[in-house]
Write an enzyme that holds these catalytic residues in place. Sequence first.
Site, short mmCIF file in Angstrom:
data_model
loop_
_atom_site.label_atom_id
_atom_site.label_comp_id
_atom_site.label_asym_id
_atom_site.label_seq_id
_atom_site.Cartn_x
_atom_site.Cartn_y
_atom_site.Cartn_z
N ILE A 79 -1.53 36.40 -0.66
CA ILE A 79 -1.84 35.65 -1.89
C ILE A 79 -1.20 34.27 -1.77
O ILE A 79 -0.06 34.16 -1.29
CB ILE A 79 -1.36 36.39 -3.17
CG1 ILE A 79 -1.73 35.59 -4.43
CG2 ILE A 79 0.12 36.69 -3.13
CD1 ILE A 79 -1.57 36.35 -5.74
N ALA A 80 -1.94 33.27 -2.16
CA ALA A 80 -1.36 31.92 -2.16
C ALA A 80 -2.12 31.03 -3.14
O ALA A 80 -3.32 31.22 -3.37
CB ALA A 80 -1.41 31.30 -0.76
N ILE A 81 -1.39 30.10 -3.69
CA ILE A 81 -1.94 29.08 -4.58
C ILE A 81 -1.65 27.72 -3.95
O ILE A 81 -0.57 27.50 -3.39
CB ILE A 81 -1.29 29.16 -5.99
CG1 ILE A 81 -1.56 30.51 -6.66
CG2 ILE A 81 -1.74 28.00 -6.89
CD1 ILE A 81 -3.00 30.80 -7.04
N GLU A 112 4.04 43.65 0.82
CA GLU A 112 5.28 43.23 1.48
C GLU A 112 5.53 41.77 1.12
O GLU A 112 4.59 40.99 1.03
CB GLU A 112 5.19 43.34 3.00
CG GLU A 112 5.34 44.73 3.54
CD GLU A 112 4.01 45.44 3.70
OE1 GLU A 112 2.97 44.74 3.68
OE2 GLU A 112 3.99 46.67 3.84
N ASN A 117 11.79 35.29 -0.43
CA ASN A 117 10.73 34.66 -1.23
C ASN A 117 10.90 35.08 -2.70
O ASN A 117 10.14 35.89 -3.24
CB ASN A 117 9.35 35.05 -0.70
CG ASN A 117 8.23 34.20 -1.29
OD1 ASN A 117 8.44 33.49 -2.28
ND2 ASN A 117 7.05 34.29 -0.71
N TYR A 124 5.72 39.13 -8.92
CA TYR A 124 5.40 40.55 -8.78
C TYR A 124 6.15 41.38 -9.83
O TYR A 124 5.57 42.28 -10.44
CB TYR A 124 5.74 41.05 -7.37
CG TYR A 124 5.05 40.26 -6.26
CD1 TYR A 124 3.78 39.71 -6.46
CD2 TYR A 124 5.66 40.06 -5.03
CE1 TYR A 124 3.16 38.98 -5.46
CE2 TYR A 124 5.03 39.34 -4.02
CZ TYR A 124 3.78 38.80 -4.25
OH TYR A 124 3.16 38.08 -3.26
C1 LIG Z 1 3.81 33.09 -4.95
C2 LIG Z 1 2.70 32.23 -5.57
C3 LIG Z 1 1.34 32.82 -5.20
C4 LIG Z 1 2.87 32.24 -7.08
O1 LIG Z 1 1.81 31.51 -7.66
P1 LIG Z 1 2.06 30.47 -8.86
O2 LIG Z 1 0.75 30.12 -9.41
O3 LIG Z 1 2.91 29.37 -8.38
O4 LIG Z 1 2.91 31.37 -9.86
P2 LIG Z 1 2.79 31.35 -11.45
O5 LIG Z 1 2.65 29.95 -11.93
O6 LIG Z 1 1.77 32.34 -11.84
O7 LIG Z 1 4.25 31.79 -11.81
C5 LIG Z 1 4.55 33.03 -12.26
C6 LIG Z 1 6.05 33.10 -12.48
O8 LIG Z 1 6.82 32.57 -11.39
C7 LIG Z 1 7.65 31.48 -11.85
N1 LIG Z 1 7.59 30.41 -10.87
C8 LIG Z 1 6.50 29.92 -10.27
N2 LIG Z 1 6.84 28.91 -9.44
C9 LIG Z 1 8.18 28.78 -9.55
C10 LIG Z 1 9.11 27.92 -8.95
N3 LIG Z 1 8.73 26.98 -8.07
N4 LIG Z 1 10.42 28.05 -9.26
C11 LIG Z 1 10.80 28.99 -10.14
N5 LIG Z 1 9.95 29.86 -10.76
C12 LIG Z 1 8.65 29.74 -10.46
C13 LIG Z 1 7.03 31.03 -13.13
O9 LIG Z 1 8.00 30.43 -13.98
C14 LIG Z 1 6.47 32.30 -13.69
O10 LIG Z 1 7.50 33.08 -14.25
P3 LIG Z 1 7.62 33.27 -15.82
O11 LIG Z 1 6.24 33.68 -16.32
O12 LIG Z 1 8.61 34.37 -15.94
O13 LIG Z 1 8.08 31.94 -16.34
C15 LIG Z 1 2.80 30.76 -5.09
O14 LIG Z 1 4.10 30.29 -5.34
C16 LIG Z 1 2.49 30.55 -3.61
O15 LIG Z 1 1.35 30.34 -3.23
N6 LIG Z 1 3.53 30.58 -2.75
C17 LIG Z 1 3.36 30.38 -1.31
C18 LIG Z 1 2.70 31.58 -0.66
C19 LIG Z 1 3.50 32.84 -0.90
O16 LIG Z 1 4.72 32.85 -0.82
N7 LIG Z 1 2.75 33.93 -1.16
C20 LIG Z 1 3.34 35.24 -1.37
C21 LIG Z 1 3.48 35.95 -0.09
S1 LIG Z 1 4.12 37.60 -0.31
#
Ligand SMILES: CC(C)(COP(=O)(O)OP(=O)(O)OC[C@H]1O[C@@H](n2cnc3c(N)ncnc32)[C@H](O)[C@@H]1OP(=O)(O)O)[C@@H](O)C(=O)NCCC(=O)NCCS
Length: 153
Positions: A79-81, A112, A117, A124
């Site tokens: 998963i990634a954004i 996993e 991270n 999650y």
């Molecule tokens: C992990 C990932 C998919 C999350 O997507 P996202 O759209 O950024 O997350 P959301 O905006 O939905 O955030 C959900 C929660 O995380 C928190 N969060 C998101 N980014 C954050 C940051 N940079 N620092 C601290 N908290 C953060 C939000 O505050 C929110 O928590 P809350 O509802 O309790 O306030 C994204 O960060 C990503 O693509 N990361 C790189 C790839 C990765 O690590 N994938 C997972 C592999 S297992």
Amino acid sequence: MEQSTQQALNIRLMCADDVPQVFDIERESFNDSSWTIDAFYHEILKNNFAYYFVIEFDNTIVGYVGLWLVIDQAQITTIAIKKEKRGCGLGQLLLRYAMQYAQTKCDTMSLEVRVDNTIAQHVYKNLGFKYGGKRKNYYGEGEDAMVMWVTLR
Ligand SMILES: CC(C)(COP(=O)(O)OP(=O)(O)OC[C@H]1O[C@@H](n2cnc3c(N)ncnc32)[C@H](O)[C@@H]1OP(=O)(O)O)[C@@H](O)C(=O)NCCC(=O)NCCS
């Protein structure tokens, strides 16, 4: 989220034409440990257990999630954004969508995640995932994975 933002968002199944855009997000998200582009084509075109979704904002792909649905168990494969769209709730929205999709067939979902991270782990946990154990050296020497799981139904 504002009404206008909601209207611009769309989640749909990934198709082969999406792979180059998805791969760009993959590379900026996982750097050295990113999948190859062929791995995505394989998943989309050849793996009968695989279901991949993209999330679009104003018709542009801003994230993706992969699932394997095997009998009664679902596994999040990735998963990634897109970097510029992180922290707006899209990751959580996409994962919730994947969980709802999997719920029609599967009882549990697992994934996993790297032990360091913490942002992904936070997402999650927000959706009910619990710690299920550690896989030593899962990502390479000294890079452990945390297994997390959730009951879907
Ligand atoms: C992990 C990932 C998919 C999350 O997507 P996202 O759209 O950024 O997350 P959301 O905006 O939905 O955030 C959900 C929660 O995380 C928190 N969060 C998101 N980014 C954050 C940051 N940079 N620092 C601290 N908290 C953060 C939000 O505050 C929110 O928590 P809350 O509802 O309790 O306030 C994204 O960060 C990503 O693509 N990361 C790189 C790839 C990765 O690590 N994938 C997972 C592999 S297992």
